[in-house]
Design a protein around this motif. Structure first.
Motif, PDB file in Angstrom:
ATOM      1  N   VAL A 196     -44.077  22.320  -9.368  1.00  0.00           N
ATOM      2  CA  VAL A 196     -43.143  21.760  -8.397  1.00  0.00           C
ATOM      3  C   VAL A 196     -43.206  20.238  -8.497  1.00  0.00           C
ATOM      4  O   VAL A 196     -44.273  19.646  -8.342  1.00  0.00           O
ATOM      5  N   ILE A 197     -42.049  19.613  -8.751  1.00  0.00           N
ATOM      6  CA  ILE A 197     -42.000  18.169  -8.963  1.00  0.00           C
ATOM      7  C   ILE A 197     -41.034  17.543  -7.964  1.00  0.00           C
ATOM      8  O   ILE A 197     -39.854  17.902  -7.902  1.00  0.00           O
ATOM      9  N   LYS A 198     -41.536  16.589  -7.184  1.00  0.00           N
ATOM     10  CA  LYS A 198     -40.699  15.851  -6.241  1.00  0.00           C
ATOM     11  C   LYS A 198     -40.115  14.633  -6.950  1.00  0.00           C
ATOM     12  O   LYS A 198     -40.838  13.873  -7.597  1.00  0.00           O
ATOM     13  N   LEU A 199     -38.787  14.447  -6.815  1.00  0.00           N
ATOM     14  CA  LEU A 199     -38.106  13.355  -7.499  1.00  0.00           C
ATOM     15  C   LEU A 199     -37.212  12.574  -6.538  1.00  0.00           C
ATOM     16  O   LEU A 199     -36.969  12.988  -5.408  1.00  0.00           O
ATOM     17  N   SER A 200     -36.706  11.455  -7.022  1.00  0.00           N
ATOM     18  CA  SER A 200     -35.842  10.587  -6.219  1.00  0.00           C
ATOM     19  C   SER A 200     -34.542  11.288  -5.844  1.00  0.00           C
ATOM     20  O   SER A 200     -33.969  12.034  -6.655  1.00  0.00           O
ATOM     21  N   ASN A 225     -28.788  14.856   7.538  1.00  0.00           N
ATOM     22  CA  ASN A 225     -27.678  14.501   6.651  1.00  0.00           C
ATOM     23  C   ASN A 225     -27.968  13.303   5.748  1.00  0.00           C
ATOM     24  O   ASN A 225     -27.047  12.688   5.220  1.00  0.00           O
ATOM     25  N   ASP A 226     -29.236  12.992   5.554  1.00  0.00           N
ATOM     26  CA  ASP A 226     -29.635  11.928   4.647  1.00  0.00           C
ATOM     27  C   ASP A 226     -30.507  12.558   3.562  1.00  0.00           C
ATOM     28  O   ASP A 226     -31.596  13.060   3.854  1.00  0.00           O
ATOM     29  N   VAL A 227     -30.028  12.567   2.311  1.00  0.00           N
ATOM     30  CA  VAL A 227     -30.780  13.213   1.230  1.00  0.00           C
ATOM     31  C   VAL A 227     -32.059  12.421   0.955  1.00  0.00           C
ATOM     32  O   VAL A 227     -32.017  11.231   0.653  1.00  0.00           O
ATOM     33  N   LYS A 228     -33.202  13.101   1.072  1.00  0.00           N
ATOM     34  CA  LYS A 228     -34.505  12.458   0.938  1.00  0.00           C
ATOM     35  C   LYS A 228     -35.193  12.754  -0.383  1.00  0.00           C
ATOM     36  O   LYS A 228     -35.924  11.919  -0.908  1.00  0.00           O
ATOM     37  N   GLU A 229     -35.024  13.981  -0.893  1.00  0.00           N
ATOM     38  CA  GLU A 229     -35.770  14.396  -2.079  1.00  0.00           C
ATOM     39  C   GLU A 229     -34.957  15.376  -2.919  1.00  0.00           C
ATOM     40  O   GLU A 229     -34.163  16.155  -2.382  1.00  0.00           O
ATOM     41  N   ILE A 230     -35.187  15.317  -4.215  1.00  0.00           N
ATOM     42  CA  ILE A 230     -34.796  16.387  -5.118  1.00  0.00           C
ATOM     43  C   ILE A 230     -36.099  17.032  -5.584  1.00  0.00           C
ATOM     44  O   ILE A 230     -36.993  16.340  -6.079  1.00  0.00           O
ATOM     45  N   VAL A 231     -36.240  18.330  -5.405  1.00  0.00           N
ATOM     46  CA  VAL A 231     -37.465  19.032  -5.796  1.00  0.00           C
ATOM     47  C   VAL A 231     -37.111  20.029  -6.895  1.00  0.00           C
ATOM     48  O   VAL A 231     -36.236  20.879  -6.714  1.00  0.00           O
ATOM     49  N   VAL A 232     -37.805  19.909  -8.029  1.00  0.00           N
ATOM     50  CA  VAL A 232     -37.535  20.755  -9.197  1.00  0.00           C
ATOM     51  C   VAL A 232     -38.689  21.726  -9.402  1.00  0.00           C
ATOM     52  O   VAL A 232     -39.862  21.334  -9.335  1.00  0.00           O
ATOM     53  N   PHE A 233     -38.370  22.977  -9.661  1.00  0.00           N
ATOM     54  CA  PHE A 233     -39.355  24.026  -9.905  1.00  0.00           C
ATOM     55  C   PHE A 233     -39.284  24.425 -11.377  1.00  0.00           C
ATOM     56  O   PHE A 233     -38.220  24.793 -11.869  1.00  0.00           O
ATOM     57  N   LEU A 234     -40.422  24.364 -12.058  1.00  0.00           N
ATOM     58  CA  LEU A 234     -40.507  24.791 -13.453  1.00  0.00           C
ATOM     59  C   LEU A 234     -41.346  26.063 -13.530  1.00  0.00           C
ATOM     60  O   LEU A 234     -42.329  26.207 -12.804  1.00  0.00           O
ATOM     61  N   SER A 235     -40.970  26.953 -14.429  1.00  0.00           N
ATOM     62  CA  SER A 235     -41.733  28.186 -14.599  1.00  0.00           C
ATOM     63  C   SER A 235     -41.611  28.681 -16.030  1.00  0.00           C
ATOM     64  O   SER A 235     -40.509  28.693 -16.600  1.00  0.00           O
TER      65      SER A 235
END
Length: 382
Positions: A196-200, A225-235
């Motif tokens: 799990v990677i937290k991104l801008s 309503n303010d986008v704070k994070e993009i979270v990417v899941f790798l598997s």
């Protein structure tokens, strides 16, 4: 920073100056021989950030790190969201930082490991976790050294790469982050089936999919309503199909889930304004699935570039604002009336509209300045 900052008299001084002029405070001599005024001001700033970002830390025994570490830390709200979808036995945070995400995620795991190369920061986190009654293995290592030596696997591997370069300028591309995600992505997936990677929030989703392998899921997390994070899941077990979750925390709006790529094949139906007007929340706008919204909720789109939708019957499942509105002529707008003004795909910005029509900002009613396929229109809430 030593634990002298936790001495009762020092803490009383900090709490008494939470609303003081910090610039003026820095010019004064510290009243305590073993604590500098710079350390005191750092704690005051930390408590100020904690009030809005992670209020659970506003208790005795907590030490706050420098401002930069606080800036990149997740908020309590987004950390809670991630803890609601991740669990297992063994958890590792490879870039612990101030440890907000790790603290909430640790509640769902039996064994917790935190890696942090900044010795002072890790000491602060370890001290805070003792005060909070939470246990973990704290490793003061460079990530590269840990990855070279590690033989363990984990249920969840988490990391929040530093988004500043050596000159402390903000960076966004994965190859510019620290660590370089592109270089270590294969190694990460070999350690766990859930990376799990937290991104801008500014990162482009199509770019992510083009450079990262093994993506199974992408979450776009907004708060009010303010986008704070993009979270990417790798598997390593990824099927190649990517589920995307648009979430607007602290709202009553439902999550919007779709398969990455669905937006490319969806089609919008267009029409003139009907009784109800729909404005997608910012997590949806970030996802860019404008035609899919029209198709999924059976709404007509006003214009290809307006991203405003309409229907005669109200659809309460829509993830955004729903307003009952009517088309009005500019002559029907009275001077000094009060409105929340929205401008989308319209030549004038809200401030310019307020000035042109001599309007006051706020209140319960809305004015939307936009375009349909027939041209410019003004919509007024009923």
């Amino acid at each position: 920073m030593g634990n002298n900052i936790l001495i009762q008299k020092v803490q009383e001084f900090i709490n008494a100056n939470l609303h003081s002029d910090l610039h003026a405070l820095l010019l004064k001599k510290s009243p305590f021989p073993d604590v500098t005024m710079q350390e005191i001001v750092q704690q005051i700033k930390g408590k100020q950030v904690a009030e809005r970002k992670f209020p659970f830390l506003l208790q005795d025994g907590i030490i706050f790190p420098p401002q930069l570490n606080l800036e990149q830390s997740s908020s309590e709200k987004t950390a809670l969201y991630k803890s609601s979808i991740l669990n297992g036995t063994k958890f590792i945070d490879l870039t612990s930082g101030f440890g907000i995400d790790a603290y909430y995620l640790s509640q769902n795991f039996d064994e917790i490991t935190l890696i942090e190369q900044n010795t002072e920061l890790l000491n602060i986190v370890e001290s805070n976790w003792r005060a909070l009654g939470r246990k973990a293995k704290f490793l003061n290592l460079r990530l590269e050294d840990f990855l070279n030596e590690n033989q363990e696997t984990f249920d969840v591997v988490y990391l929040d790469p530093a988004r500043r370069d050596t000159q402390k300028n903000k960076v966004f591309l994965l190859e510019d982050l620290s660590p370089n995600i592109l270089e270590i992505q294969d190694h990460l997936v070999s350690m766990s089936n859930e990376v799990v990677i937290k991104l801008s929030p500014l990162i482009d989703l199509k770019y992510l999919v083009s450079v990262l392998k093994n993506i199974s899921r992408i979450d776009i997390i907004a708060v009010k309503n303010d986008v704070k994070e993009i979270v990417v899941f790798l598997s390593g077990k990824s099927s190649g199909k990517i589920d995307c979750h648009c979430v607007n925390l602290e709202s009553s709006e439902p999550d919007f889930v779709f398969r990455f790529g669905d937006g490319e094949v969806a089609h919008s139906e267009y029409g003139e304004p009907e009784k109800f007007i729909y404005i997608p929340n910012h997590s949806i706008l970030k996802a860019g699935v404008f035609n899919l919204i029209s198709e999924r909720f059976q709404l007509k789109k006003l214009h290809p570039n307006s991203h405003i939708y309409t229907s005669h019957e109200r659809n309460n499942q829509f993830p955004g604002r729903i307003l009952e509105m009517e088309v009005v002529d500019s002559k029907q707008i009275k001077k000094k009336e009060q409105f929340n003004i929205i401008s989308k795909n319209y030549p004038l910005k809200p401030e310019e509209i307020k000035k042109k029509y001599t309007l006051k900002d706020g209140g319960e009613h809305y004015l939307i300045f936009t375009q349909s396929k027939k041209g410019k229109i003004i919509l007024k809430s009923m």
